[in-house]
Design a protein around this motif. Structure first.
Motif, PDB file in Angstrom:
ATOM      1  N   THR A  63      -6.659  22.301  42.246  1.00  0.00           N
ATOM      2  CA  THR A  63      -6.367  20.974  42.809  1.00  0.00           C
ATOM      3  C   THR A  63      -5.323  21.121  43.918  1.00  0.00           C
ATOM      4  O   THR A  63      -4.454  21.991  43.824  1.00  0.00           O
ATOM      5  CB  THR A  63      -5.798  20.064  41.698  1.00  0.00           C
ATOM      6  OG1 THR A  63      -6.786  19.914  40.684  1.00  0.00           O
ATOM      7  CG2 THR A  63      -5.428  18.677  42.234  1.00  0.00           C
ATOM      8  N   ASP A 112       2.727  25.996  44.014  1.00  0.00           N
ATOM      9  CA  ASP A 112       3.874  25.439  44.757  1.00  0.00           C
ATOM     10  C   ASP A 112       4.852  26.544  45.132  1.00  0.00           C
ATOM     11  O   ASP A 112       5.462  26.498  46.190  1.00  0.00           O
ATOM     12  CB  ASP A 112       4.576  24.376  43.910  1.00  0.00           C
ATOM     13  CG  ASP A 112       3.608  23.270  43.539  1.00  0.00           C
ATOM     14  OD1 ASP A 112       2.933  22.759  44.441  1.00  0.00           O
ATOM     15  OD2 ASP A 112       3.491  22.959  42.337  1.00  0.00           O
ATOM     16  N   ALA A 119      -1.814  18.205  38.136  1.00  0.00           N
ATOM     17  CA  ALA A 119      -3.020  18.636  37.405  1.00  0.00           C
ATOM     18  C   ALA A 119      -2.768  19.891  36.579  1.00  0.00           C
ATOM     19  O   ALA A 119      -3.699  20.592  36.195  1.00  0.00           O
ATOM     20  CB  ALA A 119      -4.150  18.884  38.406  1.00  0.00           C
ATOM     21  N   LYS A 134       4.944  29.541  50.472  1.00  0.00           N
ATOM     22  CA  LYS A 134       5.017  29.396  49.009  1.00  0.00           C
ATOM     23  C   LYS A 134       5.670  30.603  48.331  1.00  0.00           C
ATOM     24  O   LYS A 134       5.946  30.567  47.136  1.00  0.00           O
ATOM     25  CB  LYS A 134       3.609  29.208  48.424  1.00  0.00           C
ATOM     26  CG  LYS A 134       2.773  28.092  49.045  1.00  0.00           C
ATOM     27  CD  LYS A 134       3.284  26.736  48.677  1.00  0.00           C
ATOM     28  CE  LYS A 134       2.417  25.591  49.123  1.00  0.00           C
ATOM     29  NZ  LYS A 134       1.155  25.433  48.460  1.00  0.00           N
TER      30      LYS A 134
HETATM   31  C1  5RP Z   1      -1.581  20.934  41.723  1.00  0.00           C
HETATM   32  C2  5RP Z   1      -1.110  22.302  42.052  1.00  0.00           C
HETATM   33  C3  5RP Z   1      -1.336  22.808  43.433  1.00  0.00           C
HETATM   34  O1  5RP Z   1      -1.965  24.059  43.351  1.00  0.00           O
HETATM   35  C4  5RP Z   1      -0.022  22.975  44.136  1.00  0.00           C
HETATM   36  O2  5RP Z   1       0.681  21.767  44.056  1.00  0.00           O
HETATM   37  C5  5RP Z   1      -0.226  23.356  45.611  1.00  0.00           C
HETATM   38  O3  5RP Z   1      -0.740  22.277  46.306  1.00  0.00           O
HETATM   39  P1  5RP Z   1      -1.021  22.290  47.867  1.00  0.00           P
HETATM   40  O4  5RP Z   1      -2.189  23.201  48.089  1.00  0.00           O
HETATM   41  O5  5RP Z   1      -1.335  20.857  48.198  1.00  0.00           O
HETATM   42  O6  5RP Z   1       0.219  22.787  48.564  1.00  0.00           O
HETATM   43  O7  5RP Z   1      -0.546  23.002  41.238  1.00  0.00           O
HETATM   44  O8  5RP Z   1      -1.272  20.554  40.411  1.00  0.00           O
END
Ligand code: 5RP
Length: 222
Positions: A28, A84, A99, A121
Motif C-alpha cells: 500500500t 517509511d 495498512a 527512506k
Molecule cells: C503503508 C506503508 C507504506 O509502504 C509506506 O507508508 C510508504 O508509503 P509511500 O510509498 O507512500 O512513501 O507502510 O502502510
C-alpha cells in the motif's frame, strides 16, 4: 529529480522480479501505486494478486487485475511493498498509510519480500525521521499509549483514521529503535496491540533503492 519520480522509477523497476503464473502480494502507498500501474501492463502473465488494503484493492480492481482471497491460498510467491524507513539490516518502519497489519500478514506468508524505496527512506537507526505507527483496538488506545511513554516514546493518536480492520492508529514519536527485533516483540506483547509497524522479525529479502543515478539492489546477507 523529485521524490515522486524516484518512487515511479522503483515501482516500475521491480516488475522484472515478477515471474509468469505467480500470485503477487501487493502493499500500500504511493510507491506501490506506481507498481500497480506497472503490474497492469503484465496482468495477462500473472495469475493474480492479494491486496494489503482497500485502497490498493480498488486500484487493482479498476485495472482489471484478478484478485485472490488469502484464505484460499497456501502461500504467496512474492510480496512487493515500500516502507517509511529502512536500515542497513533491511529492518523497516511501515504503516504511515495505516495498512501495517495486512502488510505484515502478506509479508509473513510470502516466499520472497521485495521492498521498493527511494533513497530518502534509508536511515541508520529506525525512528530517526518517522514516527512508529501502531494499530490498536480502540478501547486499548490509552493503555497502549501509556506503555509506549514508559519506553520513551511520545504517542499521538491519528485522529479521524479508522483502519480497514476497524481499529485506531497511534503514531509514536521520539523513539530511537536500537534493537528492532526486541522492541517489535515487546510492543506486540502489550494487550490491545494489533500490530506494530516495526518489520524486523520478517524483514525484506531484497531491497531496490532508487536515486538519481538509478536502481541499487541489496540482497539479504550481501
Ligand atoms: C503503508 C506503508 C507504506 O509502504 C509506506 O507508508 C510508504 O508509503 P509511500 O510509498 O507512500 O512513501 O507502510 O502502510
Amino acid at each position: 529529480m523529485v521524490q515522486n519520480d524516484l518512487k515511479k522509477i522503483v515501482g516500475w523497476a521491480v516488475l522484472k522480479y515478477i515471474q509468469s503464473r505467480t500470485i503477487v502480494g501487493v502493499g500500500t502507498g504511493s510507491t506501490v501505486a506506481y507498481f500497480i500501474e506497472a503490474l497492469a501492463s503484465i496482468k495477462k502473465n500473472i495469475k493474480g494478486v492479494v491486496a494489503s488494503s482497500d485502497v490498493s484493492s480498488l486500484q487493482l480492481k479498476k485495472l482489471g487485475i484478478p484478485m485472490f482471497n488469502l484464505n484460499n491460498l497456501d502461500s504467496l510467491d512474492i510480496y512487493i511493498d515500500s516502507a517509511d524507513e529502512i536500515d542497513n539490516h533491511m529492518y523497516m518502519i511501515k504503516g504511515a498509510g495505516g495498512a501495517l497489519t495486512r502488510e505484515k500478514i502478506l509479508a509473513a506468508v510470502a516466499k520472497k519480500f521485495i521492498c521498493i524505496v527511494d533513497v530518502t527512506k534509508q536511515v541508520n537507526i529506525l525512528g530517526s525521521r518517522c514516527p512508529l505507527p501502531i494499530e490498536v483496538i480502540p478501547m486499548a488506545r490509552s493503555l497502549v499509549a501509556r506503555e509506549l511513554v514508559r519506553f520513551g516514546g511520545v504517542p499521538k493518536y491519528r485522529h479521524g483514521v479508522i483502519t480497514d480492520n476497524g481499529n485506531n492508529i497511534l503514531d509514536i514519536y521520539k523513539l530511537k529503535i536500537i534493537n528492532p527485533i526486541d522492541l517489535e516483540e515487546k510492543i506486540n506483547n502489550i494487550p490491545g496491540v494489533v500490530s506494530v509497524g516495526i518489520f524486523a522479525r520478517r524483514c525484506a529479502d531484497v531491497v531496490l533503492v532508487s536515486d538519481k543515478k538509478g536502481i541499487k539492489v541489496i540482497n539479504a546477507n550481501s
